[in-house]
Enzyme design. Sequence first.
Site, mmCIF file in Angstrom:
data_model
loop_
_atom_site.group_PDB
_atom_site.id
_atom_site.type_symbol
_atom_site.label_atom_id
_atom_site.label_comp_id
_atom_site.label_asym_id
_atom_site.label_seq_id
_atom_site.Cartn_x
_atom_site.Cartn_y
_atom_site.Cartn_z
ATOM 1 N N ARG A 39 0.814 -1.237 0.000
ATOM 2 C CA ARG A 39 0.000 0.000 0.000
ATOM 3 C C ARG A 39 0.842 1.279 0.000
ATOM 4 N NH1 ARG A 39 -3.158 -3.028 3.695
ATOM 5 N NH2 ARG A 39 -4.921 -3.949 2.594
ATOM 6 N N LYS A 78 3.072 11.167 -11.486
ATOM 7 C CA LYS A 78 2.278 10.248 -12.309
ATOM 8 C C LYS A 78 3.071 8.958 -12.465
ATOM 9 C CE LYS A 78 -0.677 13.219 -15.097
ATOM 10 N NZ LYS A 78 -1.008 13.671 -16.462
ATOM 11 N N GLU A 113 9.527 17.713 -25.402
ATOM 12 C CA GLU A 113 8.855 18.166 -24.171
ATOM 13 C C GLU A 113 9.412 19.524 -23.738
ATOM 14 O OE1 GLU A 113 6.282 16.596 -22.898
ATOM 15 O OE2 GLU A 113 6.443 14.494 -23.516
ATOM 16 N N LYS A 136 7.454 22.758 -14.664
ATOM 17 C CA LYS A 136 6.682 21.571 -14.274
ATOM 18 C C LYS A 136 6.333 21.632 -12.792
ATOM 19 C CE LYS A 136 5.166 17.195 -14.795
ATOM 20 N NZ LYS A 136 5.331 15.935 -15.472
ATOM 21 N N GLU A 179 -4.453 17.115 -11.813
ATOM 22 C CA GLU A 179 -4.932 17.444 -13.165
ATOM 23 C C GLU A 179 -6.432 17.705 -13.205
ATOM 24 O OE1 GLU A 179 -2.863 15.327 -16.359
ATOM 25 O OE2 GLU A 179 -4.688 15.478 -17.543
ATOM 26 N N ARG A 207 -3.039 21.484 -14.980
ATOM 27 C CA ARG A 207 -2.014 20.488 -15.342
ATOM 28 C C ARG A 207 -2.232 19.911 -16.739
ATOM 29 N NH1 ARG A 207 0.830 15.867 -11.536
ATOM 30 N NH2 ARG A 207 2.070 14.936 -13.212
ATOM 31 N N ASN A 219 -0.378 18.360 -21.589
ATOM 32 C CA ASN A 219 -0.731 17.373 -22.613
ATOM 33 C C ASN A 219 -0.718 17.969 -24.023
ATOM 34 O OD1 ASN A 219 -1.117 15.509 -20.544
ATOM 35 N ND2 ASN A 219 -3.248 16.138 -20.264
ATOM 36 N N HIS A 253 -0.075 15.834 -27.098
ATOM 37 C CA HIS A 253 -0.120 14.429 -26.700
ATOM 38 C C HIS A 253 -1.331 13.672 -27.241
ATOM 39 C CE1 HIS A 253 3.214 15.588 -24.219
ATOM 40 N NE2 HIS A 253 3.325 14.383 -23.685
ATOM 41 N N HIS A 276 -0.077 10.444 -28.861
ATOM 42 C CA HIS A 276 -0.388 9.084 -28.403
ATOM 43 C C HIS A 276 -0.985 8.249 -29.545
ATOM 44 C CE1 HIS A 276 -0.495 10.318 -23.896
ATOM 45 N NE2 HIS A 276 0.685 9.895 -24.251
ATOM 46 N N HIS A 318 8.584 8.235 -27.797
ATOM 47 C CA HIS A 318 7.491 9.058 -27.281
ATOM 48 C C HIS A 318 7.682 10.542 -27.651
ATOM 49 C CE1 HIS A 318 4.345 10.607 -24.707
ATOM 50 N NE2 HIS A 318 5.230 11.382 -24.078
#
Length: 371
Positions: A131, A153, A195, A237, A247, A251, A255, A258, A262, A275
């Site tokens: 956990r 993330k 990025e 960032k 987000e 935030r 993206n 993206h 993606h 990527h």
Amino acid sequence: MRLSYFLIPMSHKLTVDLGDRSYPIYMGPGLLGRLGELCKGLGRAETCLLISDKNVDRLHGEAAAMSLEKAGFSVLRAAVPAGETSKGHDQLCALYEQAVEHRLDRSALIVALGGGVVGDLAGYMAATYLRGLRFVQAPTSLLAMVDSSVGGKTGINLPQGKNLVGAFHQPSLVLADTDTLKTLPKREYLSGLAEVVKYGIIRDAEFFQWLENQGVSLRDPAGGGVEELVARCCAIKAEVVGLDERESGLRAILNFGHTMGHAIEKVGGYGAWLHGEAVALGMAYAVRLSQTVRGFPADEAERAMTLMQELDLPVKRPAYDWPELRKAMAVDKKSSSSIPRFVLADRIGAVTVGCEVSEEKLEAVWNGMKS
Ligand code: GLY
């Protein structure tokens, strides 16, 4: 609060401000030798699981392990195969098994030494094993330094799409040794610059201009500007994550590029494009879409395209079928139902999130891009 840098020392420290979960980012050359000492400063842990991929382990694993051992840690090492396919259930379960076998308890520290795949996988393991364990991000790729290692993330991929399983789990410390960029394959380093350009477009026109001034010299990680580059990206960032950790709004600006990026990765079978390269193509598409639907000025659009080309980033439309790309965008996890939402630029330094665009425009802008 906006952070601006005119002079960045060789080694730099920033804080991601999240109340009692705040953490420092150390950036600069030669920092891997201080990994143990800085991890020790976190207290409690005596054992650490150092997770890497086989390439990074071969190059930097020994130095990282030695630094940790010198600081008194008992170090367990795990190296997954390099590449995106390691970011799945099989490698995650193998790591859990290794942790159980060595009786890792809740006081143990996980250290992610590597690029985005290692950081996301090790971070997700840290978020879920017993956990939740504390973990440290030690990024060794440009993309991981400026983006994925900061902000908490973590996650793994499913066959249906990237990052479909994950958790927000903030690291306790980020340590970016910029010397590791010198051993990074050139293509991987360059792809990370996507990025970097993104930060200028979404948040900081002055940084964008700094990138333009540096120009082609940024193609070389030994060229002198890289410490400042990493520090300025991390500052943006850290600011964005500090304002919107989960987000729920701001935030999402991260993206930019993206949604299409993606889709391009997916249609290319996750092997054709790195990527960052797919994000560059996605940003080229977003720039053109922004001109059509947000009135993004043509001269600023050309500056964005020129900078990406100077940095050797791909901007030309690959010969993919529109229906296939459109379908791939529909399963992007940031879409609500099957309608893709875009982050689009109003000007360099300012974007709008959640933009819906008509089907006709989506397709026409794609077909209008240079191939
Ligand atoms: N890479 C996007 C984010 O961290 O939100």
